[in-house]
Design a protein around this motif. Structure first.
Motif, PDB file in Angstrom:
ATOM      1  N   THR A  23     -16.673 -10.546 -16.597  1.00  0.00           N
ATOM      2  CA  THR A  23     -17.050 -11.408 -17.716  1.00  0.00           C
ATOM      3  C   THR A  23     -15.896 -11.508 -18.702  1.00  0.00           C
ATOM      4  O   THR A  23     -15.535 -12.599 -19.161  1.00  0.00           O
TER       5      THR A  23
ATOM      6  N   GLU B  70     -23.342 -14.760  -2.187  1.00  0.00           N
ATOM      7  CA  GLU B  70     -24.700 -14.206  -2.147  1.00  0.00           C
ATOM      8  C   GLU B  70     -25.100 -13.812  -0.737  1.00  0.00           C
ATOM      9  O   GLU B  70     -25.624 -12.726  -0.521  1.00  0.00           O
TER      10      GLU B  70
ATOM     11  N   ALA C  69     -25.906 -16.345 -12.865  1.00  0.00           N
ATOM     12  CA  ALA C  69     -27.068 -15.737 -12.209  1.00  0.00           C
ATOM     13  C   ALA C  69     -28.067 -16.785 -11.710  1.00  0.00           C
ATOM     14  O   ALA C  69     -28.846 -16.510 -10.796  1.00  0.00           O
TER      15      ALA C  69
ATOM     16  N   ILE D 279     -19.478  -6.144 -13.939  1.00  0.00           N
ATOM     17  CA  ILE D 279     -19.980  -7.277 -14.712  1.00  0.00           C
ATOM     18  C   ILE D 279     -19.206  -7.362 -16.024  1.00  0.00           C
ATOM     19  O   ILE D 279     -18.759  -8.435 -16.430  1.00  0.00           O
TER      20      ILE D 279
ATOM     21  N   ALA E 248     -22.587  -2.484 -13.603  1.00  0.00           N
ATOM     22  CA  ALA E 248     -22.314  -2.774 -15.014  1.00  0.00           C
ATOM     23  C   ALA E 248     -20.829  -2.851 -15.317  1.00  0.00           C
ATOM     24  O   ALA E 248     -20.381  -3.751 -16.047  1.00  0.00           O
TER      25      ALA E 248
ATOM     26  N   SER F 295     -21.357  -8.766  -8.421  1.00  0.00           N
ATOM     27  CA  SER F 295     -21.621  -7.605  -9.272  1.00  0.00           C
ATOM     28  C   SER F 295     -23.007  -7.671  -9.904  1.00  0.00           C
ATOM     29  O   SER F 295     -23.663  -6.636 -10.072  1.00  0.00           O
ATOM     30  N   GLN F 296     -23.473  -8.868 -10.248  1.00  0.00           N
ATOM     31  CA  GLN F 296     -24.838  -9.016 -10.761  1.00  0.00           C
ATOM     32  C   GLN F 296     -25.857  -8.610  -9.704  1.00  0.00           C
ATOM     33  O   GLN F 296     -26.807  -7.875  -9.992  1.00  0.00           O
TER      34      GLN F 296
ATOM     35  N   HIS G 239     -22.981 -17.441 -18.481  1.00  0.00           N
ATOM     36  CA  HIS G 239     -24.409 -17.130 -18.619  1.00  0.00           C
ATOM     37  C   HIS G 239     -25.238 -17.707 -17.478  1.00  0.00           C
ATOM     38  O   HIS G 239     -26.292 -17.160 -17.141  1.00  0.00           O
TER      39      HIS G 239
ATOM     40  N   LEU H 200     -18.279 -11.914 -10.454  1.00  0.00           N
ATOM     41  CA  LEU H 200     -19.395 -11.702 -11.371  1.00  0.00           C
ATOM     42  C   LEU H 200     -20.726 -11.775 -10.637  1.00  0.00           C
ATOM     43  O   LEU H 200     -21.590 -10.910 -10.816  1.00  0.00           O
ATOM     44  N   ARG H 201     -20.892 -12.773  -9.775  1.00  0.00           N
ATOM     45  CA  ARG H 201     -22.184 -12.925  -9.072  1.00  0.00           C
ATOM     46  C   ARG H 201     -22.456 -11.757  -8.134  1.00  0.00           C
ATOM     47  O   ARG H 201     -23.563 -11.226  -8.102  1.00  0.00           O
TER      48      ARG H 201
ATOM     49  N   GLY I 130     -25.881  -4.897  -9.328  1.00  0.00           N
ATOM     50  CA  GLY I 130     -26.180  -4.135 -10.535  1.00  0.00           C
ATOM     51  C   GLY I 130     -25.029  -3.248 -10.988  1.00  0.00           C
ATOM     52  O   GLY I 130     -25.257  -2.131 -11.467  1.00  0.00           O
TER      53      GLY I 130
ATOM     54  N   ASN J  26     -18.332  -2.400  -6.148  1.00  0.00           N
ATOM     55  CA  ASN J  26     -19.648  -2.243  -6.769  1.00  0.00           C
ATOM     56  C   ASN J  26     -20.344  -0.983  -6.282  1.00  0.00           C
ATOM     57  O   ASN J  26     -20.918  -0.235  -7.081  1.00  0.00           O
TER      58      ASN J  26
END
Length: 157
Positions: free
Chosen positions: A58, A95, A75, A54, A51, A45-46, A72, A42-43, A49, A138
């Protein structure tokens, strides 16, 4: 939004994606904790960007029992109190492994050491593969504008 390509319809991409999904399954079955895998996916993919990823991660995390609060707060994991030290180390590595152009040295030794403190060699191997795999997925999805929103948990597993 419409996707630029149907990736599964092309003979080359369809065949390649089958192999990539098999590789993803191997990572999913690794000893790296499932919750950590979904949070990292998830991180990454955030940051990128993506979608569709994510949406996917999720929903997969939710289906596996992950709480909305933790999802939630992914991020803003640095300021959140809901993640274990091991998860925080994995998110940091994710990251730094995703934002390689932002740091002159790529992944810092300190970030690696924090991850190595919580994960054994096999789990670290899986974590590195997962981070690289998610970045690749991604990029494919972002380049071809794959839309998010329609994924159903378990669809690809």
């Amino acid at each position: 939004m419409d996707a630029r390509l149907n990736l599964f319809a092309g003979p080359t991409t369809g065949k390649a994606l089958k192999h990539l999904m098999s590789a993803g399954k191997v990572i999913k079955e690794s000893p790296l904790p499932a919750a950590t895998q979904e949070l990292v996916s998830l991180r990454v993919s955030q940051i990128n960007g993506c979608a569709v990823c994510i949406d996917m991660h999720t929903k997969e995390a939710t289906a596996a029992g992950e709480t909305p609060v933790r999802l939630h707060l992914v991020a803003a994991w640095r300021e959140a109190t809901v993640f274990t030290e091991a998860e925080r180390a994995a998110l940091e590595l994710a990251e730094e492994g995703t934002r390689t152009a932002d740091g002159a040295s790529g992944v810092a030794d300190e970030a690696w050491a924090r991850a190595a403190k919580h994960y054994d060699e096999e789990e670290l191997n899986a974590l590195v593969l997962l981070i690289a795999f998610m970045n690749m997925a991604n990029r494919i999805n972002v380049i071809t504008r794959q839309p998010g929103g329609d994924y159903v948990a378990g669809q690809f597993h």
